[in-house]
Structure formats: structure tokens, C-alpha cells
Design an enzyme around this catalytic site. Structure first.
Site, short mmCIF file in Angstrom:
data_model
loop_
_atom_site.label_atom_id
_atom_site.label_comp_id
_atom_site.label_asym_id
_atom_site.label_seq_id
_atom_site.Cartn_x
_atom_site.Cartn_y
_atom_site.Cartn_z
N ASP A 139 0.88 -1.21 0.22
CA ASP A 139 0.03 0.08 0.24
C ASP A 139 0.72 1.08 0.03
OD1 ASP A 139 -1.61 -2.10 0.50
OD2 ASP A 139 -3.06 -0.85 1.88
N LYS A 153 -6.88 3.37 -3.05
CA LYS A 153 -7.40 3.15 -1.51
C LYS A 153 -7.59 4.73 -1.25
CE LYS A 153 -5.06 2.06 2.78
NZ LYS A 153 -4.07 1.12 3.40
N LYS A 212 -10.47 0.36 -1.88
CA LYS A 212 -10.42 0.17 -0.64
C LYS A 212 -10.68 1.41 0.02
CE LYS A 212 -6.97 -1.31 2.88
NZ LYS A 212 -5.61 -1.65 3.12
#
Length: 253
Positions: free
Chosen positions: A99, A162, A194
């Protein structure tokens, strides 16, 4: 209640159970690994600091639970070579997912191409791992900038986009989620979504699942395409599945 239980089961299977606290220890991470193996089934992944990946890999061997870690976190402005080295090391240690915080300050300054550039480099350095691009939508603010960041991250090859680090005042919101999902839909690429930070109750999780169903179609939101980045929501999901009273919403991420 049956609809809420269904949502809780879907959300638990899509959960990235997270500990990105500044004072996190290896013992905390091992406890997180154990929590991820619930009586209602495993979470999709855990999300932890890079230095704990190897220990988590040993603890989760054979469970099928994926390991996500973070780089360029939370500022989005670390030296690119350092970010790439960290991403490569994390994959060597056993990370399945990286991430990466995109350089959102550069986008705010009018350089959106920097978002695609870092995602593209992390894709190359973290070969074999999925890359989730963290946009930090609460700092971007405007729909136009959130859409631009989404489009740039997708162009760079992100496997997921995300919302947030969970480290700023405004994290995941349904408004930013809608913009990001619409960008995924328009791209015609196989990109996941996400929301992270601020998902604290079963009702919160259900609202994001309903939004995915609305925009992307029912059945789209599976662990392969949808994750929830949270730590506090697990107890709420389990309480819903057990038919028990919901716990008080947790503070923090």
C-alpha cells in the site's frame, strides 16, 4: 437483521485488519495475526508496518491470509529510491500487497503525473505483489482532484485505489468512495477499491458494500476487488454475526 448479517459476513471476508500504530510491537502484530483468524472465517489480509512482515509471514503460514504493508507512509513524500528499496525488501520478507501513499502534495501543486509515476515504479520494484495506491482523499478535498488522483493511479497500474492513510482528520467517506468507484468503472480496468480509516460499525461497512453494488454491480465486491482498511470494525462485525449488541465504536483507524 439478516441483511446486516449478510453484510457483516461479506465485510469480514474483505477486511484488511490493520495495526499501523506508532507504538506497534512484534507482539502486537502476532496478536493481530491471531485475531484475523476468526470463528466466522479469516479476514482477507492484515496490514502492518514493513519491519513486521517476516514475523507475520511465519505466523500466518498456511492460513491463506495475505500480508499487506505500507511504504511512503504516511507523508507521500519520502525519497523515491528509499521507497522502492523498502517495497522490494517487503516483498522479499513475504509481503503480498504494498500500500503506497501517492505524492498527493505534488498533485495539489499541479503535478498529477507524479501519482502515476510512483505507482508505476512500485509495480516494477514489488514484482509479484499487488499494489494499492493510497490517494489521501481527505487532503485532496475536491471531487476534481480525487478523480484526477484516481485516474492517475489507475494509469500507473495500481491493482487497487485506496482512500486514505487513516492518519489525517478526514479519511474514507462515501462521497470520495463514489468518485473513486466511478473512475474505476469508467477506466474499464480490473482495479479494486479500498476505503480506509473511519469504518467503525457494521452499518458503515454495509454502506460501502451497497455503494459497490450500485456502481460496479452486485457480486463485484469480493476480497479480490474490495477491501476495508480498519482495525476497530472487526469486533462490530463479529457481534453482528453472533447476534449480539454492537460494541462501542473504536477510536482511531
Amino acid at each position: 437483521m439478516s441483511d446486516l448479517k449478510d453484510a457483516a459476513a461479506r465485510a469480514l471476508a474483505c477486511l484488511d485488519l490493520t495495526n499501523l500504530n506508532e507504538d506497534c510491537t512484534e507482539e502486537d502484530v502476532l496478536a493481530l495475526c491471531d485475531r484475523a483468524q476468526t470463528k466466522h472465517g479469516p479476514t482477507a489480509a492484515i496490514c502492518i508496518w514493513p519491519q513486521f512482515v517476516a514475523a507475520a509471514k511465519r505466523r500466518l503460514a498456511g492460513t491463506g491470509i495475505r500480508i499487506a504493508t505500507v511504504v511512503n507512509f504516511p507523508s507521500g513524500m519520502e525519497e523515491a529510491d528509499d521507497v522502492m528499496e523498502m517495497a522490494e525488501q517487503a516483498v522479499d520478507d513475504g509481503a503480498d500487497e504494498i500500500d503506497v501513499v501517492t505524492p498527493y502534495p505534488k498533485l495539489l501543486e499541479g503535478h498529477p503525473q507524479e501519482v502515476a509515476a510512483i505507482v508505476r515504479r512500485v509495480r516494477k520494484e514489488a514484482e509479484g505483489a499487488q499494489v494499492k495506491a493510497i490517494l489521501e482523499t481527505g487532503m485532496l478535498g475536491s471531487p476534481e482532484l480525487i478523480r484526477s488522483a484516481s485516474e492517475q493511479a489507475i494509469a500507473g497500474g495500481a491493482h487497487f485505489i485506496k482512500t486514505s492513510t487513516g492518519k489525517v482528520p478526514i479519511n474514507a467517506t462515501l462521497q470520495s468512495a463514489r468518485i473513486m468507484l466511478e473512475a474505476i468503472k469508467a477506466s474499464d480496468e480490473e482495479v479494486g477499491f479500498k476505503p480506509a480509516g473511519g469504518v467503525k460499525t457494521t452499518e458503515d461497512a454495509a454502506a460501502y458494500l451497497a455503494l459497490c453494488d450500485e456502481i460496479m454491480g452486485e457480486g463485484w465486491a469480493t476480497p479480490a476487488t474490495f477491501r476495508i482498511g480498519a482495525s476497530g470494525v472487526l469486533d462490530a462485525l463479529i457481534a453482528t454475526l453472533d447476534g449480539a449488541d454492537a460494541p462501542r465504536a473504536a477510536e482511531g483507524y
